[in-house]
Enzyme design. Structure first.
Site, PDB file in Angstrom:
ATOM      1  N   TYR A 116      29.849  23.718   9.632  1.00 29.65           N
ATOM      2  CA  TYR A 116      29.424  23.234  11.013  1.00 29.65           C
ATOM      3  C   TYR A 116      29.302  24.440  11.807  1.00 29.65           C
ATOM      4  O   TYR A 116      28.626  24.701  12.729  1.00 29.65           O
ATOM      5  CB  TYR A 116      30.369  22.277  11.511  1.00 29.65           C
ATOM      6  N   LYS A 121      26.163  26.248  13.804  1.00 30.23           N
ATOM      7  CA  LYS A 121      26.076  26.164  15.014  1.00 30.23           C
ATOM      8  C   LYS A 121      25.843  27.592  15.523  1.00 30.23           C
ATOM      9  O   LYS A 121      25.132  27.982  16.509  1.00 30.23           O
ATOM     10  CB  LYS A 121      27.312  25.606  15.680  1.00 30.23           C
TER      11      LYS A 121
HETATM   12  N1  LIG Z   1      30.309  14.883  19.734  1.00 30.29           N
HETATM   13  C1  LIG Z   1      30.724  16.049  19.643  1.00 30.29           C
HETATM   14  O1  LIG Z   1      32.122  16.190  19.743  1.00 30.29           O
HETATM   15  C2  LIG Z   1      29.999  17.441  19.687  1.00 30.29           C
HETATM   16  C3  LIG Z   1      30.388  18.461  20.051  1.00 30.29           C
HETATM   17  C4  LIG Z   1      29.641  19.618  20.117  1.00 30.29           C
HETATM   18  C5  LIG Z   1      28.250  19.655  19.564  1.00 30.29           C
HETATM   19  N2  LIG Z   1      27.885  18.344  19.247  1.00 30.29           N
HETATM   20  C6  LIG Z   1      26.438  18.332  18.962  1.00 30.29           C
HETATM   21  O2  LIG Z   1      25.840  17.570  19.519  1.00 30.29           O
HETATM   22  C7  LIG Z   1      24.732  16.927  18.761  1.00 30.29           C
HETATM   23  C8  LIG Z   1      24.629  15.163  18.875  1.00 30.29           C
HETATM   24  O3  LIG Z   1      25.996  14.948  18.643  1.00 30.29           O
HETATM   25  P1  LIG Z   1      26.424  13.403  18.956  1.00 30.29           P
HETATM   26  O4  LIG Z   1      27.903  13.612  18.993  1.00 30.29           O
HETATM   27  O5  LIG Z   1      25.581  12.846  20.036  1.00 30.29           O
HETATM   28  O6  LIG Z   1      26.336  12.934  17.383  1.00 30.29           O
HETATM   29  P2  LIG Z   1      25.859  11.230  16.944  1.00 30.29           P
HETATM   30  O7  LIG Z   1      26.472  11.136  15.754  1.00 30.29           O
HETATM   31  O8  LIG Z   1      26.176  10.475  17.951  1.00 30.29           O
HETATM   32  O9  LIG Z   1      24.145  11.441  17.190  1.00 30.29           O
HETATM   33  C9  LIG Z   1      23.334  11.928  16.186  1.00 30.29           C
HETATM   34  C10 LIG Z   1      21.982  11.273  15.939  1.00 30.29           C
HETATM   35  O10 LIG Z   1      21.424  12.113  15.241  1.00 30.29           O
HETATM   36  C11 LIG Z   1      20.610  11.182  14.358  1.00 30.29           C
HETATM   37  N3  LIG Z   1      20.223  11.687  12.826  1.00 30.29           N
HETATM   38  C12 LIG Z   1      21.133  11.899  12.037  1.00 30.29           C
HETATM   39  N4  LIG Z   1      20.413  12.343  10.954  1.00 30.29           N
HETATM   40  C13 LIG Z   1      19.077  12.585  11.387  1.00 30.29           C
HETATM   41  C14 LIG Z   1      17.985  12.999  10.589  1.00 30.29           C
HETATM   42  N5  LIG Z   1      17.902  13.477   9.628  1.00 30.29           N
HETATM   43  N6  LIG Z   1      16.856  12.662  11.173  1.00 30.29           N
HETATM   44  C15 LIG Z   1      16.709  12.212  12.598  1.00 30.29           C
HETATM   45  N7  LIG Z   1      17.759  11.745  13.362  1.00 30.29           N
HETATM   46  C16 LIG Z   1      18.945  11.957  12.588  1.00 30.29           C
HETATM   47  C17 LIG Z   1      21.611   9.829  14.153  1.00 30.29           C
HETATM   48  O11 LIG Z   1      20.959   8.838  13.466  1.00 30.29           O
HETATM   49  C18 LIG Z   1      22.285   9.893  15.426  1.00 30.29           C
HETATM   50  O12 LIG Z   1      21.530   9.051  16.263  1.00 30.29           O
HETATM   51  C19 LIG Z   1      24.932  17.318  17.396  1.00 30.29           C
HETATM   52  O13 LIG Z   1      23.937  18.444  17.090  1.00 30.29           O
HETATM   53  C20 LIG Z   1      26.303  17.872  17.302  1.00 30.29           C
HETATM   54  O14 LIG Z   1      26.593  18.861  16.343  1.00 30.29           O
HETATM   55  C21 LIG Z   1      28.498  17.394  19.276  1.00 30.29           C
END
Ligand SMILES: NC(=O)c1ccc[n+]([C@@H]2O[C@H](COP(=O)([O-])OP(=O)(O)OC[C@H]3O[C@@H](n4cnc5c(N)ncnc54)[C@H](O)[C@@H]3O)[C@@H](O)[C@H]2O)c1
Length: 254
Positions: A160, A164
């Site tokens: 991860y 990133k």
């Molecule tokens: N939540 C956290 O703590 C956090 C922190 C830092 C960064 N992020 C980043 O933010 C972004 C969103 O995270 P989140 O927490 O909202 O995640 P989440 O799991 O709630 O949402 C991710 C979405 O991506 C979709 N997805 C997964 N694989 C897919 C594919 N192959 N094609 C199309 N859609 C697909 C899923 O169905 C889901 O709706 C990610 O890139 C994550 O790495 C999250």
């Protein structure tokens, strides 16, 4: 003296936005806020219930396009569909991502590949395909979801963190190459955000320990990340490009 002109309310009136992973978490909160700011939104996601989710946000101004974006043909089809329906793309928010956690010595090759395919390759290909359209149409905005994991080491996050950090590097190169085309490209790097992905990765003691390390003493809400995306998508940030906007309550300043 010449003055800069932009909407001080950061409106996105009639802008066309595409949000990957927009059916949940940060992507969904951003779709809702973009809509409130006046945009039309196409949500691209693999979730079964995508249609209903899109309709529940807004029955006409938000559409759902079901696609697995780890496949290039699917990305091309998505971009074509958005263009057929809305005519162009002004904003791309690459939010879809995955966190597959394991100690470095135990992480499987398959989990490494899955992480890179979605977090890095799909974000690049989506940016490349939409970027070509933006070059033709005279400009646009690309926003990539990175993470605090791009700038700091996290236990069990080797794939991860690497993915990133790659997003931040990619963001800088796209920003450099596309600035002459009036396209700005930025990344957002949050700490733990209270979404499905965040809660799964940071449940229990690891989460409580993590909060102790965040000077602000709490995790973030998806709406707070959406607010960063609105700023970066708006004209108010027109001179900001290649930036990685960290939203982490001070975690990475120590
Ligand atoms: N939540 C956290 O703590 C956090 C922190 C830092 C960064 N992020 C980043 O933010 C972004 C969103 O995270 P989140 O927490 O909202 O995640 P989440 O799991 O709630 O949402 C991710 C979405 O991506 C979709 N997805 C997964 N694989 C897919 C594919 N192959 N094609 C199309 N859609 C697909 C899923 O169905 C889901 O709706 C990610 O890139 C994550 O790495 C999250």
């Amino acid at each position: 003296m010449e003055k800069s002109r932009f909407d001080i309310n950061f409106n996105l009136t009639d802008k066309i936005a595409v949000i990957t992973g927009g059916a949940s978490g940060i992507g969904k909160a951003t779709a809702e806020l973009f809509l409130e700011k006046g945009a039309y939104v196409a949500i691209v996601d693999v979730k079964e219930e995508l249609e209903e989710i899109a309709k529940s946000i807004h029955p006409e101004r938000v559409i759902g396009i079901k696609a697995d974006i780890t496949n290039k043909n699917n990305i091309e089809a998505c971009v074509k569909k958005v263009k057929d329906i809305f005519g162009r793309i002004d904003i791309l928010f690459n939010s879809a991502g995955v966190a597959l956690l394991e100690k470095a010595e135990d992480l499987t090759e398959s989990d490494w590949d899955k992480t890179m395919e979605l977090n890095v390759k799909a974000s690049f290909l989506f940016s490349q395909i939409v970027g070509k359209e933006m070059i033709k149409s005279g400009g646009g905005n690309v926003i990539n979801m990175a993470s605090q994991a791009a700038v700091i080491a996290l236990d069990r996050h080797v794939a991860y963190c690497a993915s990133k950090a790659a997003i931040v590097a990619m963001t800088k190169v796209l920003a450099l190459e596309w600035a002459p085309y009036n396209i700005k490209v930025n990344a957002i790097s949050p700490t733990v955000i209270l979404t499905e992905l965040g809660e799964k990765a940071w449940a229990g003691k690891v989460g409580e320990d993590m909060k102790q390390l965040i000077p602000a003493g709490r995790f973030g809400y998806p709406e707070e990340v959406a607010a960063c995306a609105v700023f970066l998508a708006s004209d108010a940030s027109n001179l900001i490009t290649g930036e990685n906007l960290v939203i982490d309550g001070g975690y990475s300043i120590k």
